[in-house]
Design a protein around this motif. Structure first.
Motif, PDB file in Angstrom:
ATOM      1  N   VAL A  29      -3.801  53.483   5.181  1.00  0.00           N
ATOM      2  CA  VAL A  29      -3.022  54.306   4.250  1.00  0.00           C
ATOM      3  C   VAL A  29      -1.643  54.602   4.837  1.00  0.00           C
ATOM      4  O   VAL A  29      -0.627  54.535   4.138  1.00  0.00           O
ATOM      5  CB  VAL A  29      -3.765  55.610   3.931  1.00  0.00           C
ATOM      6  CG1 VAL A  29      -2.871  56.558   3.142  1.00  0.00           C
ATOM      7  CG2 VAL A  29      -5.039  55.320   3.146  1.00  0.00           C
ATOM      8  N   ALA A  30      -1.599  54.903   6.132  1.00  0.00           N
ATOM      9  CA  ALA A  30      -0.318  55.192   6.783  1.00  0.00           C
ATOM     10  C   ALA A  30       0.598  53.973   6.746  1.00  0.00           C
ATOM     11  O   ALA A  30       1.806  54.096   6.485  1.00  0.00           O
ATOM     12  CB  ALA A  30      -0.554  55.635   8.223  1.00  0.00           C
ATOM     13  N   PHE A  31       0.032  52.794   6.981  1.00  0.00           N
ATOM     14  CA  PHE A  31       0.841  51.572   6.954  1.00  0.00           C
ATOM     15  C   PHE A  31       1.386  51.304   5.554  1.00  0.00           C
ATOM     16  O   PHE A  31       2.575  50.980   5.390  1.00  0.00           O
ATOM     17  CB  PHE A  31      -0.002  50.387   7.426  1.00  0.00           C
ATOM     18  CG  PHE A  31       0.665  49.050   7.244  1.00  0.00           C
ATOM     19  CD1 PHE A  31       1.715  48.669   8.059  1.00  0.00           C
ATOM     20  CD2 PHE A  31       0.247  48.185   6.239  1.00  0.00           C
ATOM     21  CE1 PHE A  31       2.344  47.438   7.883  1.00  0.00           C
ATOM     22  CE2 PHE A  31       0.865  46.963   6.060  1.00  0.00           C
ATOM     23  CZ  PHE A  31       1.914  46.588   6.885  1.00  0.00           C
ATOM     24  N   VAL A  32       0.550  51.435   4.537  1.00  0.00           N
ATOM     25  CA  VAL A  32       0.986  51.182   3.156  1.00  0.00           C
ATOM     26  C   VAL A  32       2.070  52.170   2.751  1.00  0.00           C
ATOM     27  O   VAL A  32       3.093  51.794   2.154  1.00  0.00           O
ATOM     28  CB  VAL A  32      -0.208  51.240   2.197  1.00  0.00           C
ATOM     29  CG1 VAL A  32       0.263  51.180   0.745  1.00  0.00           C
ATOM     30  CG2 VAL A  32      -1.179  50.102   2.475  1.00  0.00           C
ATOM     31  N   LEU A  33       1.880  53.443   3.075  1.00  0.00           N
ATOM     32  CA  LEU A  33       2.894  54.444   2.744  1.00  0.00           C
ATOM     33  C   LEU A  33       4.199  54.166   3.478  1.00  0.00           C
ATOM     34  O   LEU A  33       5.287  54.272   2.892  1.00  0.00           O
ATOM     35  CB  LEU A  33       2.384  55.845   3.101  1.00  0.00           C
ATOM     36  CG  LEU A  33       1.320  56.451   2.186  1.00  0.00           C
ATOM     37  CD1 LEU A  33       0.825  57.776   2.765  1.00  0.00           C
ATOM     38  CD2 LEU A  33       1.881  56.674   0.783  1.00  0.00           C
ATOM     39  N   GLY A  34       4.100  53.811   4.753  1.00  0.00           N
ATOM     40  CA  GLY A  34       5.299  53.513   5.524  1.00  0.00           C
ATOM     41  C   GLY A  34       6.067  52.331   4.955  1.00  0.00           C
ATOM     42  O   GLY A  34       7.301  52.370   4.833  1.00  0.00           O
ATOM     43  N   MET A  35       5.350  51.261   4.581  1.00  0.00           N
ATOM     44  CA  MET A  35       6.009  50.095   4.006  1.00  0.00           C
ATOM     45  C   MET A  35       6.641  50.419   2.659  1.00  0.00           C
ATOM     46  O   MET A  35       7.766  49.977   2.360  1.00  0.00           O
ATOM     47  CB  MET A  35       4.993  48.963   3.835  1.00  0.00           C
ATOM     48  CG  MET A  35       4.634  48.247   5.123  1.00  0.00           C
ATOM     49  SD  MET A  35       6.044  47.382   5.880  1.00  0.00           S
ATOM     50  CE  MET A  35       6.452  46.176   4.618  1.00  0.00           C
ATOM     51  N   LEU A  36       5.941  51.189   1.830  1.00  0.00           N
ATOM     52  CA  LEU A  36       6.468  51.542   0.510  1.00  0.00           C
ATOM     53  C   LEU A  36       7.746  52.359   0.633  1.00  0.00           C
ATOM     54  O   LEU A  36       8.750  52.086  -0.043  1.00  0.00           O
ATOM     55  CB  LEU A  36       5.401  52.311  -0.275  1.00  0.00           C
ATOM     56  CG  LEU A  36       5.741  52.666  -1.725  1.00  0.00           C
ATOM     57  CD1 LEU A  36       6.025  51.408  -2.533  1.00  0.00           C
ATOM     58  CD2 LEU A  36       4.600  53.455  -2.362  1.00  0.00           C
ATOM     59  N   ILE A  37       7.732  53.355   1.493  1.00  0.00           N
ATOM     60  CA  ILE A  37       8.929  54.181   1.700  1.00  0.00           C
ATOM     61  C   ILE A  37      10.071  53.335   2.246  1.00  0.00           C
ATOM     62  O   ILE A  37      11.219  53.427   1.791  1.00  0.00           O
ATOM     63  CB  ILE A  37       8.608  55.354   2.653  1.00  0.00           C
ATOM     64  CG1 ILE A  37       7.656  56.334   1.983  1.00  0.00           C
ATOM     65  CG2 ILE A  37       9.889  56.063   3.097  1.00  0.00           C
ATOM     66  CD1 ILE A  37       7.133  57.414   2.912  1.00  0.00           C
ATOM     67  N   LEU A  38       9.766  52.488   3.213  1.00  0.00           N
ATOM     68  CA  LEU A  38      10.797  51.678   3.860  1.00  0.00           C
ATOM     69  C   LEU A  38      11.435  50.696   2.884  1.00  0.00           C
ATOM     70  O   LEU A  38      12.665  50.557   2.844  1.00  0.00           O
ATOM     71  CB  LEU A  38      10.172  50.934   5.047  1.00  0.00           C
ATOM     72  CG  LEU A  38      11.119  50.124   5.927  1.00  0.00           C
ATOM     73  CD1 LEU A  38      12.185  51.018   6.539  1.00  0.00           C
ATOM     74  CD2 LEU A  38      10.335  49.411   7.019  1.00  0.00           C
ATOM     75  N   LEU A  39      10.636  50.026   2.067  1.00  0.00           N
ATOM     76  CA  LEU A  39      11.182  49.028   1.146  1.00  0.00           C
ATOM     77  C   LEU A  39      11.965  49.675   0.005  1.00  0.00           C
ATOM     78  O   LEU A  39      13.017  49.172  -0.399  1.00  0.00           O
ATOM     79  CB  LEU A  39      10.058  48.159   0.594  1.00  0.00           C
ATOM     80  CG  LEU A  39       9.391  47.221   1.606  1.00  0.00           C
ATOM     81  CD1 LEU A  39       8.275  46.424   0.950  1.00  0.00           C
ATOM     82  CD2 LEU A  39      10.413  46.280   2.226  1.00  0.00           C
ATOM     83  N   LEU A  40      11.457  50.785  -0.530  1.00  0.00           N
ATOM     84  CA  LEU A  40      12.207  51.479  -1.572  1.00  0.00           C
ATOM     85  C   LEU A  40      13.556  51.969  -1.048  1.00  0.00           C
ATOM     86  O   LEU A  40      14.591  51.828  -1.711  1.00  0.00           O
ATOM     87  CB  LEU A  40      11.394  52.662  -2.108  1.00  0.00           C
ATOM     88  CG  LEU A  40      10.224  52.336  -3.045  1.00  0.00           C
ATOM     89  CD1 LEU A  40       9.443  53.605  -3.361  1.00  0.00           C
ATOM     90  CD2 LEU A  40      10.705  51.681  -4.334  1.00  0.00           C
ATOM     91  N   LEU A  41      13.545  52.538   0.148  1.00  0.00           N
ATOM     92  CA  LEU A  41      14.772  53.069   0.741  1.00  0.00           C
ATOM     93  C   LEU A  41      15.776  51.952   1.001  1.00  0.00           C
ATOM     94  O   LEU A  41      16.953  52.059   0.618  1.00  0.00           O
ATOM     95  CB  LEU A  41      14.435  53.800   2.045  1.00  0.00           C
ATOM     96  CG  LEU A  41      15.628  54.311   2.855  1.00  0.00           C
ATOM     97  CD1 LEU A  41      16.350  55.426   2.107  1.00  0.00           C
ATOM     98  CD2 LEU A  41      15.176  54.791   4.231  1.00  0.00           C
TER      99      LEU A  41
END
Length: 305
Positions: A166-178
């Motif tokens: 879950v932490a990895f998915v959230l981190g990737m989602l935030i990073l790519l959107l940003l």
């Protein structure tokens, strides 16, 4: 009238087969509608980047490896930051892959319009395809780094868990959107003002040192206290993404194995996912702003180039 279809219009059978008249614009959905063109641009960028290169895709391993060795020796060994921090190598590299992806997506997207000047100014192609293809190319380079990180974490005893996933998915989602939001904003501005790409390089350099990549975030909290500067630092989406990667590969991996997870200085008081909702909302807002600015600017790209 002979009943033949007009030029530029599609017959009923062609529409039924999914054909579209050329030049149609679907806005920010263009990458979904023009997947074939998107794949062609990705292949073109990969070929151009490694044309005449001896190592080719091996540069995806060489650059982060050199970064890791330099940072580990300078900070971990000379400044002794690895003392008192279990699995410092995993902590360090999990942050490096985040800032590397941030810098590559942001920089490549910003240069995507000016770098494809011949295509943009001479033929019609949906403008969104250029920054999106740059993002996909950056992800292609990110995969080898992620593989090295996973192998390194496994050597320290990391075992995949729901929390880590879950932490990895959230981190990737935030990073790519940003990064896509910033990249599309940068691409729109860089078409008119070439100085923007130089600012992007500065921002990437500053982001590397102002994110908790090489040092623990608790050191920043101890230094800044509970001031507004601490909250600006802690609620920065890039900081949140780095900390989520630390959670995925460090906190709920080697620390559990080594029995150090009970140390309160290693686990954020706000929980394993930190202020993920702030990072996600902020990144989504940046993505929306970047998309809107890009959509309003793309019709002037040919003239500005």
């Amino acid at each position: 009238m002979d009943g033949s279809p007009s030029v530029g219009r599609l017959t009923r059978d062609e529409r039924a087969e999914g054909w579209r008249a050329p030049g149609q614009d679907h806005g920010w959905l263009n990458p979904l509608y023009e997947r074939f063109l998107l794949r062609l641009l990705v292949k073109k960028e990969l070929r151009v980047r490694y044309r005449g290169s001896v190592l080719g895709m091996l540069w995806s391993y060489v650059k982060p490896a050199v970064q890791f060795v330099v940072f580990f020796i300078a900070l971990g060994v000379f400044l002794q930051l690895n003392k008192g921090m279990p699995a410092y190598a995993v902590y360090l590299f999990s942050g490096i892959v985040v800032v590397n992806l941030f810098g590559e997506v942001f920089g490549n997207c910003t240069r995507s319009i000016t770098g494809n000047q011949a295509l943009v100014s001479k033929i019609y192609l949906p403008g969104e395809l250029f920054p999106w293809s740059s993002m996909i190319v950056a992800l292609v380079h990110f995969v080898p780094q992620l593989l090295v990180l996973v192998i390194g974490a496994l050597l320290y005893g990391w075992v995949p868990s729901p929390t880590a996933l879950v932490a990895f998915v959230l981190g990737m989602l935030i990073l790519l959107l940003l990064t896509m939001g910033l990249g599309m904003l940068g691409a729109a501005l860089n078409a008119a003002y070439r100085d923007i790409e130089n600012f992007v390089d500065l921002i990437t350099m500053v982001a590397t040192w102002l994110s908790p990549v090489m040092y623990r975030i608790t050191l920043v909290k101890d230094s800044l206290g509970d001031s507004i500067w601490w909250w600006l630092y802690a609620l920065n989406p890039l900081t949140i993404a780095v900390e989520l990667f630390h959670t995925a590969f460090w906190r709920y991996g080697p620390l559990v194995v080594e029995g150090a997870v009970e140390d309160p200085s290693l686990i954020p008081p706000e929980g394993p996912f930190g202020y993920w909702w702030v990072g996600l909302l902020t990144a989504a807002a940046v993505f929306a702003i970047g998309t809107v600015v890009f959509e309003r600017s793309k019709r002037r790209f040919a003239q500005e180039l």
